[in-house]
Structures are given as structure tokens and as C-alpha cells.
Motif scaffolding. Structure first.
Motif, PDB file in Angstrom:
ATOM      1  N   PRO A  63       0.817  -1.222   0.000  1.00 12.13           N
ATOM      2  CA  PRO A  63       0.000   0.000   0.000  1.00 12.13           C
ATOM      3  C   PRO A  63       0.850   1.270   0.000  1.00 12.13           C
ATOM      4  O   PRO A  63       1.695   1.443   0.881  1.00 12.13           O
ATOM      5  CB  PRO A  63      -0.830  -0.122   1.284  1.00 12.13           C
ATOM      6  CG  PRO A  63      -0.887  -1.593   1.564  1.00 12.13           C
ATOM      7  CD  PRO A  63       0.449  -2.119   1.103  1.00 12.13           C
ATOM      8  N   PRO A  64       0.661   2.126  -0.991  1.00  6.14           N
ATOM      9  CA  PRO A  64       1.417   3.373  -1.066  1.00  6.14           C
ATOM     10  C   PRO A  64       0.803   4.440  -0.155  1.00  6.14           C
ATOM     11  O   PRO A  64      -0.287   4.247   0.396  1.00  6.14           O
ATOM     12  CB  PRO A  64       1.280   3.767  -2.541  1.00  6.14           C
ATOM     13  CG  PRO A  64      -0.076   3.251  -2.905  1.00  6.14           C
ATOM     14  CD  PRO A  64      -0.231   1.952  -2.142  1.00  6.14           C
ATOM     15  N   ASP A  65       1.484   5.562  -0.039  1.00  2.00           N
ATOM     16  CA  ASP A  65       0.965   6.685   0.745  1.00  2.00           C
ATOM     17  C   ASP A  65      -0.134   7.427   0.003  1.00  2.00           C
ATOM     18  O   ASP A  65      -0.997   8.050   0.624  1.00  2.00           O
ATOM     19  CB  ASP A  65       2.096   7.651   1.097  1.00  2.00           C
ATOM     20  CG  ASP A  65       3.116   6.995   2.007  1.00  2.00           C
ATOM     21  OD1 ASP A  65       2.737   6.639   3.139  1.00  2.00           O
ATOM     22  OD2 ASP A  65       4.263   6.812   1.583  1.00  2.00           O
ATOM     23  N   ALA A  66      -0.089   7.381  -1.330  1.00  2.00           N
ATOM     24  CA  ALA A  66      -1.112   8.019  -2.165  1.00  2.00           C
ATOM     25  C   ALA A  66      -1.055   7.401  -3.555  1.00  2.00           C
ATOM     26  O   ALA A  66      -0.050   6.820  -3.950  1.00  2.00           O
ATOM     27  CB  ALA A  66      -0.887   9.528  -2.257  1.00  2.00           C
ATOM     28  N   ILE A  67      -2.163   7.562  -4.275  1.00  2.00           N
ATOM     29  CA  ILE A  67      -2.254   7.054  -5.648  1.00  2.00           C
ATOM     30  C   ILE A  67      -2.626   8.193  -6.579  1.00  2.00           C
ATOM     31  O   ILE A  67      -3.576   8.940  -6.306  1.00  2.00           O
ATOM     32  CB  ILE A  67      -3.285   5.916  -5.756  1.00  2.00           C
ATOM     33  CG1 ILE A  67      -2.853   4.715  -4.906  1.00  2.00           C
ATOM     34  CG2 ILE A  67      -3.480   5.500  -7.221  1.00  2.00           C
ATOM     35  CD1 ILE A  67      -3.862   3.579  -4.836  1.00  2.00           C
ATOM     36  N   LEU A  68      -1.878   8.334  -7.654  1.00  2.00           N
ATOM     37  CA  LEU A  68      -2.179   9.260  -8.742  1.00  2.00           C
ATOM     38  C   LEU A  68      -2.764   8.393  -9.842  1.00  2.00           C
ATOM     39  O   LEU A  68      -2.086   7.520 -10.382  1.00  2.00           O
ATOM     40  CB  LEU A  68      -0.886   9.951  -9.184  1.00  2.00           C
ATOM     41  CG  LEU A  68      -0.989  11.148 -10.109  1.00  2.00           C
ATOM     42  CD1 LEU A  68      -1.875  12.247  -9.524  1.00  2.00           C
ATOM     43  CD2 LEU A  68       0.401  11.707 -10.401  1.00  2.00           C
ATOM     44  N   LEU A  69      -4.048   8.602 -10.163  1.00  2.00           N
ATOM     45  CA  LEU A  69      -4.821   7.661 -10.964  1.00  2.00           C
ATOM     46  C   LEU A  69      -5.441   8.315 -12.195  1.00  2.00           C
ATOM     47  O   LEU A  69      -6.184   9.286 -12.075  1.00  2.00           O
ATOM     48  CB  LEU A  69      -5.922   7.072 -10.065  1.00  2.00           C
ATOM     49  CG  LEU A  69      -6.918   6.088 -10.650  1.00  2.00           C
ATOM     50  CD1 LEU A  69      -6.233   4.856 -11.219  1.00  2.00           C
ATOM     51  CD2 LEU A  69      -7.931   5.687  -9.580  1.00  2.00           C
ATOM     52  N   ASP A  70      -5.143   7.762 -13.357  1.00  4.41           N
ATOM     53  CA  ASP A  70      -5.742   8.227 -14.607  1.00  4.41           C
ATOM     54  C   ASP A  70      -7.212   7.820 -14.634  1.00  4.41           C
ATOM     55  O   ASP A  70      -7.570   6.732 -14.194  1.00  4.41           O
ATOM     56  CB  ASP A  70      -4.997   7.599 -15.795  1.00  4.41           C
ATOM     57  CG  ASP A  70      -5.469   8.101 -17.145  1.00  4.41           C
ATOM     58  OD1 ASP A  70      -6.057   9.196 -17.213  1.00  4.41           O
ATOM     59  OD2 ASP A  70      -5.251   7.382 -18.135  1.00  4.41           O
ATOM     60  N   VAL A  71      -8.049   8.690 -15.160  1.00  4.42           N
ATOM     61  CA  VAL A  71      -9.476   8.385 -15.249  1.00  4.42           C
ATOM     62  C   VAL A  71      -9.759   7.474 -16.438  1.00  4.42           C
ATOM     63  O   VAL A  71     -10.426   6.448 -16.309  1.00  4.42           O
ATOM     64  CB  VAL A  71     -10.317   9.682 -15.358  1.00  4.42           C
ATOM     65  CG1 VAL A  71     -11.781   9.356 -15.623  1.00  4.42           C
ATOM     66  CG2 VAL A  71     -10.184  10.514 -14.091  1.00  4.42           C
ATOM     67  N   ALA A  72      -9.254   7.841 -17.614  1.00  5.04           N
ATOM     68  CA  ALA A  72      -9.594   7.128 -18.852  1.00  5.04           C
ATOM     69  C   ALA A  72      -8.531   6.091 -19.186  1.00  5.04           C
ATOM     70  O   ALA A  72      -7.443   6.430 -19.659  1.00  5.04           O
ATOM     71  CB  ALA A  72      -9.746   8.113 -19.999  1.00  5.04           C
ATOM     72  N   MET A  73      -8.845   4.838 -18.890  1.00  7.39           N
ATOM     73  CA  MET A  73      -7.960   3.731 -19.224  1.00  7.39           C
ATOM     74  C   MET A  73      -8.805   2.601 -19.782  1.00  7.39           C
ATOM     75  O   MET A  73      -9.963   2.452 -19.387  1.00  7.39           O
ATOM     76  CB  MET A  73      -7.223   3.215 -17.979  1.00  7.39           C
ATOM     77  CG  MET A  73      -6.254   4.193 -17.374  1.00  7.39           C
ATOM     78  SD  MET A  73      -5.346   3.478 -15.964  1.00  7.39           S
ATOM     79  CE  MET A  73      -6.656   3.322 -14.743  1.00  7.39           C
ATOM     80  N   PRO A  74      -8.239   1.802 -20.695  1.00  4.63           N
ATOM     81  CA  PRO A  74      -8.991   0.645 -21.192  1.00  4.63           C
ATOM     82  C   PRO A  74      -9.170  -0.390 -20.083  1.00  4.63           C
ATOM     83  O   PRO A  74      -8.396  -0.433 -19.129  1.00  4.63           O
ATOM     84  CB  PRO A  74      -8.113   0.108 -22.324  1.00  4.63           C
ATOM     85  CG  PRO A  74      -6.757   0.665 -22.088  1.00  4.63           C
ATOM     86  CD  PRO A  74      -6.931   1.936 -21.310  1.00  4.63           C
ATOM     87  N   GLY A  75     -10.193  -1.196 -20.200  1.00 10.59           N
ATOM     88  CA  GLY A  75     -10.457  -2.203 -19.170  1.00 10.59           C
ATOM     89  C   GLY A  75     -11.011  -1.536 -17.933  1.00 10.59           C
ATOM     90  O   GLY A  75     -12.029  -0.860 -17.971  1.00 10.59           O
ATOM     91  N   MET A  76     -10.316  -1.681 -16.828  1.00 16.24           N
ATOM     92  CA  MET A  76     -10.730  -1.085 -15.558  1.00 16.24           C
ATOM     93  C   MET A  76     -10.315   0.389 -15.554  1.00 16.24           C
ATOM     94  O   MET A  76      -9.143   0.710 -15.425  1.00 16.24           O
ATOM     95  CB  MET A  76     -10.076  -1.843 -14.399  1.00 16.24           C
ATOM     96  CG  MET A  76     -10.468  -1.326 -13.032  1.00 16.24           C
ATOM     97  SD  MET A  76      -9.607  -2.196 -11.700  1.00 16.24           S
ATOM     98  CE  MET A  76     -10.792  -3.467 -11.349  1.00 16.24           C
ATOM     99  N   ASP A  77     -11.298   1.294 -15.714  1.00 21.28           N
ATOM    100  CA  ASP A  77     -10.968   2.719 -15.744  1.00 21.28           C
ATOM    101  C   ASP A  77     -10.715   3.235 -14.329  1.00 21.28           C
ATOM    102  O   ASP A  77     -10.766   2.485 -13.342  1.00 21.28           O
ATOM    103  CB  ASP A  77     -12.052   3.524 -16.459  1.00 21.28           C
ATOM    104  CG  ASP A  77     -13.366   3.593 -15.692  1.00 21.28           C
ATOM    105  OD1 ASP A  77     -13.444   3.108 -14.550  1.00 21.28           O
ATOM    106  OD2 ASP A  77     -14.324   4.164 -16.243  1.00 21.28           O
ATOM    107  N   GLY A  78     -10.437   4.525 -14.222  1.00 21.34           N
ATOM    108  CA  GLY A  78     -10.096   5.105 -12.931  1.00 21.34           C
ATOM    109  C   GLY A  78     -11.188   4.982 -11.884  1.00 21.34           C
ATOM    110  O   GLY A  78     -10.919   4.681 -10.719  1.00 21.34           O
TER     111      GLY A  78
END
Length: 126
Positions: free
Chosen positions: A48-63
């Protein structure tokens, strides 16, 4: 103080590279990357990281689906999430905050201010 770890989940390797350089040039944070929601979920559960920077638009499982899966797992439910998105409309940003985001950073982002934006959303010293 322990070194902060950021998990960057984005399907575009160019975005990963630019974000990682921007973050590590101005902080001592460690940035680990995953190129899909599924891979990011696996990494977050394992370490588990301290924070996640996550893209919204991704193929498959999106943000949003990735965020929902993270929130359902006791090991990852409290990890703060900051979204990266190209959608600048207020309604789009509102939807991300309502889903549980700590922050929303618009693409294209300025790599020289990315870490300070993240620190601001997370109330971390910078």
C-alpha cells in the motif's frame, strides 16, 4: 520521516515518465508505476502506497472502477486518490470528488508543479 511512496496508475508510458520525473525532481518521494487499473490494484494491495495518482480514462478497468475496487478492500480503502484527467468540465470533476477523490489534476499538467499540487491536496508539507 519516512520516504513517501506514490503509486502512479496510467496506461500511457509518456505520462508515467513525465509525471515521475516531475515528482522526483522536486521531492524525495518514490514513484512506482502500473499501466492498468488491474495492475495498480495488485500493487496497491501488495504494498500500500501513501497516495495514488490515478488516470481516469484507461482501457479495461478505468479510474472510477479502480477507485471503487480500492475502496472495497480493507488494505487499500484509506489510501488517498488524486485523479489525472483530460476532462475539464466542472461536472466531470464533481463526479470524481463525489466518488472519493482527494484531488483532480487536469491533463496536460505541468510536471514542475505536479508534486506541489499533490502535496496541497494531501495536506503534506512541501
Amino acid at each position: 520521516m519516512t520516504r513517501r511512496q506514490i503509486l502512479l496508475i496510467d496506461d500511457e508510458t509518456d505520462i508515467q515518465t513525465v509525471a515521475k520525473i516531475g515528482i522526483t525532481l522536486s521531492t524525495d518521494w518514490e514513484v512506482i508505476t502500473a499501466n492498468s487499473g488491474e495492475a495498480g490494484l495488485d500493487v496497491a494491495i501488495a504494498t500500500p502506497p501513501d497516495a495514488i495518482l490515478l488516470d481516469v480514462a484507461m482501457p479495461g478497468m478505468d479510474g472510477l472502477a479502480t477507485l471503487a475496487a480500492l475502496k472495497q478492500n480493507p488494505a487499500t480503502t484509506d489510501i488517498p486518490i488524486i485523479f489525472l484527467t483530460a476532462k475539464a468540465q466542472a461536472a466531470d470533476r464533481r463526479r470524481l470528488y463525489e466518488a472519493g477523490a482527494k484531488g483532480v489534476i487536469l491533463k496536460p499538467f505541468d510536471p514542475t508543479t505536479l508534486a506541489s499540487q499533490m502535496a496541497g491536496f494531501l495536506a503534506w508539507p512541501f
